[in-house]
Design a protein around this motif. Structure first.
Motif, PDB file in Angstrom:
ATOM      1  N   GLY A 288      44.924  43.957  42.901  1.00  0.00           N
ATOM      2  CA  GLY A 288      46.118  44.066  43.729  1.00  0.00           C
ATOM      3  C   GLY A 288      46.431  42.702  44.299  1.00  0.00           C
ATOM      4  O   GLY A 288      46.612  41.736  43.561  1.00  0.00           O
ATOM      5  N   ASP A 289      46.465  42.606  45.631  1.00  0.00           N
ATOM      6  CA  ASP A 289      46.701  41.293  46.244  1.00  0.00           C
ATOM      7  C   ASP A 289      45.452  40.786  46.972  1.00  0.00           C
ATOM      8  O   ASP A 289      45.541  39.888  47.808  1.00  0.00           O
ATOM      9  N   VAL A 290      44.279  41.361  46.639  1.00  0.00           N
ATOM     10  CA  VAL A 290      43.032  41.005  47.318  1.00  0.00           C
ATOM     11  C   VAL A 290      42.053  40.373  46.324  1.00  0.00           C
ATOM     12  O   VAL A 290      41.832  40.907  45.233  1.00  0.00           O
ATOM     13  N   VAL A 291      41.479  39.228  46.701  1.00  0.00           N
ATOM     14  CA  VAL A 291      40.381  38.646  45.936  1.00  0.00           C
ATOM     15  C   VAL A 291      39.092  39.322  46.394  1.00  0.00           C
ATOM     16  O   VAL A 291      38.685  39.178  47.556  1.00  0.00           O
ATOM     17  N   ARG A 292      38.487  40.114  45.511  1.00  0.00           N
ATOM     18  CA  ARG A 292      37.273  40.842  45.848  1.00  0.00           C
ATOM     19  C   ARG A 292      36.070  40.072  45.301  1.00  0.00           C
ATOM     20  O   ARG A 292      35.973  39.827  44.097  1.00  0.00           O
ATOM     21  N   ILE A 293      35.159  39.680  46.182  1.00  0.00           N
ATOM     22  CA  ILE A 293      34.013  38.847  45.857  1.00  0.00           C
ATOM     23  C   ILE A 293      32.780  39.728  45.742  1.00  0.00           C
ATOM     24  O   ILE A 293      32.466  40.488  46.664  1.00  0.00           O
ATOM     25  N   ARG A 294      32.076  39.636  44.608  1.00  0.00           N
ATOM     26  CA  ARG A 294      30.914  40.494  44.353  1.00  0.00           C
ATOM     27  C   ARG A 294      29.669  39.621  44.175  1.00  0.00           C
ATOM     28  O   ARG A 294      29.432  39.072  43.098  1.00  0.00           O
ATOM     29  N   ASP A 321      44.706  38.377  50.702  1.00  0.00           N
ATOM     30  CA  ASP A 321      43.476  38.556  51.471  1.00  0.00           C
ATOM     31  C   ASP A 321      42.270  38.430  50.551  1.00  0.00           C
ATOM     32  O   ASP A 321      42.404  38.360  49.316  1.00  0.00           O
ATOM     33  N   ALA A 322      41.076  38.411  51.151  1.00  0.00           N
ATOM     34  CA  ALA A 322      39.821  38.352  50.409  1.00  0.00           C
ATOM     35  C   ALA A 322      38.794  39.192  51.124  1.00  0.00           C
ATOM     36  O   ALA A 322      38.827  39.336  52.353  1.00  0.00           O
ATOM     37  N   GLU A 323      37.884  39.766  50.368  1.00  0.00           N
ATOM     38  CA  GLU A 323      36.822  40.564  50.963  1.00  0.00           C
ATOM     39  C   GLU A 323      35.576  40.471  50.098  1.00  0.00           C
ATOM     40  O   GLU A 323      35.654  40.200  48.892  1.00  0.00           O
TER      41      GLU A 323
END
Length: 336
Positions: A288-294, A321-323
């Motif tokens: 979506g519009d979120v950078v998801r960091i794993r 955003d980022a999470e």
């Protein structure tokens, strides 16, 4: 691009994230313009893989990396096509590409009609491996539908001939400028070439040498920057398959686990890897519009800076955003 001797380009948009991670105020349109005016080209070079390089480097590197490129083709297709057939296929393939750029699918269909007894994939890949080609625009342009990769003849695309006498010594020095300190094996792993020991021996008087933690002899340029061991390494979000993860035989200097460097399908700029404290610690995706960091494990004190870097990347990619996805079993994704 010249300093790094090119950037990995299998995913055509990956270099945009790679340059964003390295340059202040990077504007993707600047890179697109350089590809459009043919200052930069996408072509098969080091290790037989696609790189984005300057046109001048494409012309000097192609003759040097040809043995590795041919070796890659022979490893996958040698049993499907004879040397005599290969010569005929590449001769006609050159004529076809001189008319206009073509995709492998187009080449496969034309070859199948002419030589139905020969494996069509082997013939199409013979053209892309054994002829100096580029992947022309619009492939590689920011904000443009990528479509299927086409092939065009390198020398015609950049309107210049291949370098008849390229210097392998100069390329080794440039490798060290980009990725040193490095060993002979490191340079061979980066380039796909063999027999570089004699090149390093020839260059040794003008280089500095060090010993790795494992006792391996490393070389570097005398004036190269060498930060102290306790110099802080800020978190960095990289594209998939970034050069920094692939340019040494001993990848333990940056990958201290069994994790493999991912090359997910797609055109790039939607996923990648990240470094924490200078090491490969996990992956990221734009969802979506979120950078998801794993992360592959706990991050510790780097987490806030990593989220801030993720927000910056999200803004670059059009997100907001980022999470960080938690690595613990019972906790949920945390938004910082």
């Amino acid at each position: 691009m010249r300093h790094l001797v090119g950037m990995q380009g299998q995913a055509p948009l990956a270099p945009y994230v790679g340059l964003w991670s390295r340059l202040r105020d990077f504007a993707p349109d600047d890179l697109s313009r350089a590809i459009e005016d043919r200052t930069l080209v996408r072509t098969t070079l080091m290790r037989g893989t696609v790189h984005l390089v300057t046109a001048d480097d494409a012309l000097r590197l192609r003759p040097l990396t040809e043995p590795a490129i041919i070796r890659g083709f022979c490893g996958g297709f040698r049993s499907m096509i004879t040397a005599e057939q290969e010569a005929e296929v590449t001769r006609w393939g050159r004529e076809l590409l001189a008319e206009r750029p073509r995709t492998r699918v187009e080449l496969r269909g034309l070859f199948r009609e002419r030589w139905p007894e020969i494996d069509a994939d082997a013939m199409a890949y013979a053209v892309s491996y054994l002829l100096p080609t580029v992947q022309p625009t619009p492939r590689g342009l920011w904000g443009v539908s990528q479509g299927a990769a086409q092939l065009a003849l390198l020398e015609e695309w950049v309107r210049s001939p291949l370098d008849p006498e390229p210097s392998v010594d100069a390329v080794v020095l440039r490798y060290l400028a980009a990725f040193g300190p490095g060993s002979v094996n490191d340079a061979q792993a980066w380039s796909g070439l063999t027999g570089l020991r004699e090149v390093f021996d020839r260059l040794a008087p003008e280089l500095m040498t060090f010993a790795s933690e494992k006792g391996q002899l490393l070389y570097d340029l005398p004036d190269a920057p060498r930060p102290a061991a306790d110099h802080p390494a800020s978190p960095r979000l990289l594209p998939e398959y970034d050069n920094v993860l692939l340019s040494h035989r001993d990848r333990g200097r940056i990958i201290d686990s069994a994790q493999r460097v991912p090359l997910p399908p797609g055109t790039g700029a939607r996923s990648g890897t990240f470094l924490s404290d200078g090491y490969f610690r996990g992956t990221w995706t734009l969802e979506g519009d979120v950078v998801r960091i794993r992360p592959h494990g706990e991050l510790g004190d780097d987490a806030p800076a990593l989220v801030a870097e993720g927000r910056s990347l999200a803004a670059f990619l059009g997100g907001s955003d980022a999470e960080i996805a938690s690595v613990t079993r019972n906790s949920t994704t945390s938004r910082a």
